[in-house]
Design a protein around this motif. Sequence first.
Motif, PDB file in Angstrom:
ATOM      1  N   LEU A 274       0.683  -1.193  -0.169  1.00 35.59           N
ATOM      2  CA  LEU A 274      -0.650  -0.146   0.400  1.00 35.59           C
ATOM      3  C   LEU A 274       0.777   1.436   0.022  1.00 35.59           C
ATOM      4  O   LEU A 274       0.960   2.264  -0.431  1.00 35.59           O
ATOM      5  N   LYS A 277       2.031   2.716  -2.940  1.00 33.84           N
ATOM      6  CA  LYS A 277       1.191   2.996  -4.260  1.00 33.84           C
ATOM      7  C   LYS A 277       0.724   4.250  -3.515  1.00 33.84           C
ATOM      8  O   LYS A 277       0.692   5.235  -4.827  1.00 33.84           O
ATOM      9  N   ILE A 278       0.884   4.660  -2.379  1.00 34.26           N
ATOM     10  CA  ILE A 278       0.025   5.744  -1.864  1.00 34.26           C
ATOM     11  C   ILE A 278       0.645   6.533  -1.237  1.00 34.26           C
ATOM     12  O   ILE A 278       0.593   8.068  -0.808  1.00 34.26           O
ATOM     13  N   VAL A 287      -4.766   9.086   3.043  1.00 34.81           N
ATOM     14  CA  VAL A 287      -5.042   8.197   2.356  1.00 34.81           C
ATOM     15  C   VAL A 287      -6.444   8.754   1.892  1.00 34.81           C
ATOM     16  O   VAL A 287      -6.667   8.336   0.340  1.00 34.81           O
ATOM     17  N   THR A 290      -5.298  10.950  -1.451  1.00 32.67           N
ATOM     18  CA  THR A 290      -4.848   9.500  -2.774  1.00 32.67           C
ATOM     19  C   THR A 290      -5.261   9.180  -3.323  1.00 32.67           C
ATOM     20  O   THR A 290      -5.310   8.548  -4.658  1.00 32.67           O
ATOM     21  N   MET A 291      -6.556   8.292  -3.275  1.00 27.84           N
ATOM     22  CA  MET A 291      -7.557   7.353  -3.799  1.00 27.84           C
ATOM     23  C   MET A 291      -8.132   8.622  -4.453  1.00 27.84           C
ATOM     24  O   MET A 291      -8.343   7.859  -5.877  1.00 27.84           O
ATOM     25  N   SER A 294      -5.970   8.757  -8.411  1.00 26.57           N
ATOM     26  CA  SER A 294      -5.743   8.326  -8.606  1.00 26.57           C
ATOM     27  C   SER A 294      -6.347   6.907  -9.496  1.00 26.57           C
ATOM     28  O   SER A 294      -6.611   6.190  -7.606  1.00 26.57           O
ATOM     29  N   GLU A 296      -4.781   3.689  -9.385  1.00 22.92           N
ATOM     30  CA  GLU A 296      -3.908   2.607  -9.101  1.00 22.92           C
ATOM     31  C   GLU A 296      -4.121   2.716  -7.140  1.00 22.92           C
ATOM     32  O   GLU A 296      -4.057   1.626  -6.549  1.00 22.92           O
ATOM     33  N   SER A 297      -4.410   4.277  -6.818  1.00 25.25           N
ATOM     34  CA  SER A 297      -3.723   4.452  -5.302  1.00 25.25           C
ATOM     35  C   SER A 297      -5.342   3.721  -4.618  1.00 25.25           C
ATOM     36  O   SER A 297      -5.469   3.130  -3.863  1.00 25.25           O
ATOM     37  N   TRP A 298      -6.302   4.164  -5.945  1.00 27.36           N
ATOM     38  CA  TRP A 298      -7.905   3.465  -4.832  1.00 27.36           C
ATOM     39  C   TRP A 298      -7.501   1.864  -5.345  1.00 27.36           C
ATOM     40  O   TRP A 298      -8.269   1.294  -4.107  1.00 27.36           O
ATOM     41  N   ALA A 300      -5.577   0.345  -4.566  1.00 27.03           N
ATOM     42  CA  ALA A 300      -4.275  -0.915  -4.046  1.00 27.03           C
ATOM     43  C   ALA A 300      -5.222  -0.497  -2.536  1.00 27.03           C
ATOM     44  O   ALA A 300      -5.073  -1.124  -2.151  1.00 27.03           O
ATOM     45  N   MET A 301      -5.227   0.741  -2.382  1.00 25.26           N
ATOM     46  CA  MET A 301      -6.305   0.831  -0.763  1.00 25.26           C
ATOM     47  C   MET A 301      -7.710  -0.924  -0.737  1.00 25.26           C
ATOM     48  O   MET A 301      -7.755  -1.045  -0.004  1.00 25.26           O
TER      49      MET A 301
END
Length: 347
Positions: A274, A277-278, A287, A290-291, A294, A296-298, A300-301
């Motif tokens: 995690l 990515k963030i 968090v 960051t979600m 992008s 990808e960040s969403w 990853a969470m």
Amino acid sequence: MLLFHGARRAPPQRAHLVIGGVRVEIEATGLRYLGLVLDGRWSFRTHFERLGPRLMAAAGSLSRLLPNVGGPGVVVRRLYTGVVRSMALYGAPVWCHALTRDNVAALRRPQRAIAVRAVRGYRTVSFEAACVLAGTPLWDLEAEALAADYAWRCDLRSRGEPRPGAAEVRARKLQSRRAVLEAWSRRLVDPAYGRRTVEAIRPVLSDWVNRDRGRLTFRATQVLTGHGCFGRYLYLVARREPTPKCHHCSGCNEDTAEHTLAYCPAFAEQRRVLVAKIGPDLSLPTVVATMLGSDESWQAMLDFCESTISQNEVAERERESSSSLSAPCRRRRAGVRRRAFVQLQPL
């Protein structure tokens, strides 16, 4: 017939009209007209008393189609939320001036019910947190915006101006939308409940509400709200644990969503992925922001929440199955058995 009167006056007793030799009694309780229940004091109290159960029935019926695990996606959930919203806000320009405390409460209960289902949350999630996560502004604020839009159209008509075009109407709706979000954000400054969730999303409220991507899963909502498979919640709210301590590490006396997200050593590997990515800051406001940055960040969470909460759920089921103090119905947790067990608990 209905007699309108002030707050300190009442219609004369046994008042009536005679029309064509027919005696017509004057109603004191209310008169249904075009879907609205009018009362003599113009308070719409009777209207909301009848509207509340209807909205709860509709929200309950739709909620049965929206299970927390599986079920329709975010588009369908937003559609069902919009159905209940349309029922609630019917005739808003007429009754907007009567948004008393009781009338607003009649709107908030069904809004909370459908918002909780929209975000796949536990039933204990607060009204403020559920609405923020679902991105559904408060219905009383939207009613005021609808009334303002109607007054704007009436003003144009009274001045003899031409009917507004599509571009002008669209600009007015965007202006009203921004005004609703600003008023909603001001109300969220000091929330009564769900403070952790609200404080994380409020700085990016407009981006969160207006986003066109990003879904919430059952386990991601648990991390965002703190209502889920965490020691503190299971101890204080669900009363399914004897202590709020973390069962995965020995140094934590209170297992919370923050502990799972940022500190628990049992999830170090998932946390490493995690962070890659963030970034290293795992505070919930960072968090969330960051979600939104992008896909990808969403994702990853979401992956982190699925992995960690699934592990928590497996461990909880094992504890319940192996505990000699756990009743058989608690081990299986079937619906009927669970309700029977709750009824046996002392108040």
